[in-house]
Each structure stands twice: as structure tokens, then as C-alpha cells.
Write a protein that holds these residues in place. Structure first.
Motif, PDB file in Angstrom:
ATOM      1  N   TYR A  48       0.828  -1.209   0.000  1.00  0.00           N
ATOM      2  CA  TYR A  48       0.000   0.000   0.000  1.00  0.00           C
ATOM      3  C   TYR A  48       0.865   1.263   0.000  1.00  0.00           C
ATOM      4  CZ  TYR A  48      -2.968   3.624   2.141  1.00  0.00           C
ATOM      5  OH  TYR A  48      -3.618   4.804   2.444  1.00  0.00           O
ATOM      6  N   LYS A  81     -16.547   1.072  15.621  1.00  0.00           N
ATOM      7  CA  LYS A  81     -16.232   2.226  14.774  1.00  0.00           C
ATOM      8  C   LYS A  81     -15.576   1.834  13.462  1.00  0.00           C
ATOM      9  CE  LYS A  81     -15.834   5.651  18.423  1.00  0.00           C
ATOM     10  NZ  LYS A  81     -14.980   6.627  19.069  1.00  0.00           N
ATOM     11  N   ALA A  82     -14.783   0.770  13.467  1.00  0.00           N
ATOM     12  CA  ALA A  82     -14.081   0.368  12.249  1.00  0.00           C
ATOM     13  C   ALA A  82     -13.646  -1.078  12.352  1.00  0.00           C
ATOM     14  CB  ALA A  82     -12.853   1.251  12.039  1.00  0.00           C
ATOM     15  N   THR A  86      -9.424  -1.602   8.515  1.00  0.00           N
ATOM     16  CA  THR A  86      -9.582  -0.159   8.308  1.00  0.00           C
ATOM     17  C   THR A  86      -8.778   0.612   9.339  1.00  0.00           C
ATOM     18  OG1 THR A  86     -11.788  -0.461   7.374  1.00  0.00           O
ATOM     19  CG2 THR A  86     -11.260   1.726   8.216  1.00  0.00           C
ATOM     20  N   TRP A  87      -8.819   0.171  10.580  1.00  0.00           N
ATOM     21  CA  TRP A  87      -8.088   0.835  11.658  1.00  0.00           C
ATOM     22  C   TRP A  87      -6.588   0.817  11.398  1.00  0.00           C
ATOM     23  CZ3 TRP A  87      -5.269  -1.315  16.052  1.00  0.00           C
ATOM     24  CH2 TRP A  87      -5.014  -0.381  17.069  1.00  0.00           C
ATOM     25  N   PHE A  89      -4.993   0.263   8.479  1.00  0.00           N
ATOM     26  CA  PHE A  89      -4.638   1.024   7.277  1.00  0.00           C
ATOM     27  C   PHE A  89      -4.710   2.533   7.535  1.00  0.00           C
ATOM     28  CE2 PHE A  89      -4.713  -2.924   4.987  1.00  0.00           C
ATOM     29  CZ  PHE A  89      -3.832  -2.712   3.936  1.00  0.00           C
ATOM     30  N   THR A  90      -5.597   2.965   8.415  1.00  0.00           N
ATOM     31  CA  THR A  90      -5.650   4.382   8.781  1.00  0.00           C
ATOM     32  C   THR A  90      -4.378   4.780   9.524  1.00  0.00           C
ATOM     33  OG1 THR A  90      -8.061   4.323   8.905  1.00  0.00           O
ATOM     34  CG2 THR A  90      -6.958   6.130  10.054  1.00  0.00           C
ATOM     35  N   ILE A  91      -3.924   3.913  10.419  1.00  0.00           N
ATOM     36  CA  ILE A  91      -2.682   4.193  11.151  1.00  0.00           C
ATOM     37  C   ILE A  91      -1.517   4.297  10.176  1.00  0.00           C
ATOM     38  CG2 ILE A  91      -0.990   3.223  12.764  1.00  0.00           C
ATOM     39  CD1 ILE A  91      -3.393   2.102  14.370  1.00  0.00           C
ATOM     40  N   ARG A  93      -1.569   4.995   7.002  1.00  0.00           N
ATOM     41  CA  ARG A  93      -1.723   6.206   6.172  1.00  0.00           C
ATOM     42  C   ARG A  93      -1.224   7.425   6.944  1.00  0.00           C
ATOM     43  NH1 ARG A  93      -5.282  10.341   5.952  1.00  0.00           N
ATOM     44  NH2 ARG A  93      -6.547   9.383   7.553  1.00  0.00           N
ATOM     45  N   ASN A  94      -1.602   7.525   8.204  1.00  0.00           N
ATOM     46  CA  ASN A  94      -1.153   8.659   9.026  1.00  0.00           C
ATOM     47  C   ASN A  94       0.358   8.632   9.255  1.00  0.00           C
ATOM     48  OD1 ASN A  94      -3.789   9.538   9.183  1.00  0.00           O
ATOM     49  ND2 ASN A  94      -4.170   8.589  11.161  1.00  0.00           N
TER      50      ASN A  94
END
Length: 195
Positions: A48, A81-82, A86-87, A89-91, A93-94
């Protein structure tokens, strides 16, 4: 129409297993659960980050930082919440955004902290400069050895983060974390001395 869980809102068996892994990490600090989660996600996360334009080394650094965050923040995961995927991949990404921001800033050098002296230097300025230097030396002496070591290599020997990582045989993310922690600790120490 019957109320209840639709087939789309029911968690898949994979999701249930991933939630169990995160729960084991949060509750028991389970290394086995973390290793399984790492094996499941690390290759996907690296791909990713590389699709987003990173080279292999940067992608590995970002994934390492993200997975460390997963370990540390596992107790903050909320399955309502997720999904786990998703959780995570969000980490990542950040962490990628944070990495790009850090890389866009130039590394600080010892000369960045020095002011050119001129013939009009006043005695008060010399005393202030000496006190500041003493404060910095005192704060540096109060750091844990591993943090002081990376700061000295970075700022006094003018080595890049990558060179330090290679010299000390440490992951690049660890070197960067130690530098950030050391600078934050020194800032706090110097502030305490000034007050």
C-alpha cells in the motif's frame, strides 16, 4: 421486514479473528497475537505504501512505525467504529503522512544552533550564551545513554538518520524515535532549568 443483523452487517469470521488478536494484544500484550497480526498485515501495508510512491526502505520504515503504534494503541481499538483492517490502514496512512512531513524538513545541524559572533557582542550576551550552553550540556547529560548517543551522532558528528541506523545496527524508525524523545526531554529539562 425482520430487524436484526443483516448478512452485510454481521462480522466475517476473519474479522472476528482479527478482533480477537487485537483484544489479546491490548489485554495480555500477547506477542504471539501481535506476530500473527504482523504477518497478516505487513506485506499488504508495505504494498500500500509503495503504491503511494514510497521506495522499499521508506515503506518498511512506515510499516514498522505503524505496527509499533498498533501494539501501543491496541486498547484504543473499537470494533463498533471500524474493522481491524480499516483501523490499521488508517494508522499506516497517518504514519506515511508523518514520515513525508519529517523528510520534507531539513535535518538540523550543530551550526543551526550557533550564532555568528561579531565585534559588538556584549558581556550580557556572552553570559547568556554560556548559561544556555551549560543548560544544553546539563540536559544532554540527563538523557538515557541511547538517546544521548543518537543526538551526539546526529548533531555533533553531522550524521544522517540512516547513517546512525547503520552504525548502531538499529531500525531507522528507532533512531528517529530516540531523537524525537531526546529532543522533547531536553526541551522539558531546559524549560525546568529556566523557571
Amino acid at each position: 421486514m425482520m430487524r436484526g443483523l443483516s448478512s452485510q452487517s454481521r462480522p466475517r469470521p476473519d474479522d472476528v479473528h482479527l478482533v480477537a488478536l487485537i483484544t489479546a494484544i491490548a489485554a495480555e500484550r500477547s506477542r504471539a497475537a501481535f506476530a500473527e497480526l504482523f504477518r497478516a498485515f505487513a506485506p499488504r501495508l508495505k504494498a500500500y505504501v509503495m503504491r503511494a510512491g514510497a521506495d522499499g526502505r521508506m515503506a518498511e520504515d512506515v510499516v514498522q512505525e505503524a505496527m509499533i503504534a498498533v501494539w501501543r494503541k491496541a486498547d484504543s481499538f473499537n470494533p463498533e467504529k471500524a474493522s481491524v483492517s480499516t483501523w490499521i490502514f488508517t494508522i499506516v496512512r497517518n504514519k506515511r503522512i508523518d514520515y513525508l512531513r519529517r523528510e520534507a524538513r531539513p535535518d538540523l545541524k550543530p551550526s543551526d544552533f550557533l550564532h555568528l559572533e561579531n565585534d559588538q557582542t556584549h558581556a550580557d550576551d556572552e553570559i547568556d550564551g554560556q548559561q544556555t550552553g551549560d543548560s544544553i550540556q546539563e540536559a544532554l547529560a540527563g538523557l538515557p545513554l541511547e538517546q544521548a548517543q543518537v543526538l551526539e551522532l546526529a548533531y555533533f558528528e553531522d550524521k544522517s538518520h540512516r547513517e546512525i541506523a547503520e552504525q548502531l545496527n538499529l531500525p531507522l524508525g528507532t533512531v528517529k524515535s530516540r531523537i524525537r524523545l531526546a529532543l522533547a526531554r531536553m526541551k522539558g529539562s531546559i524549560s525546568d532549568m529556566a523557571s
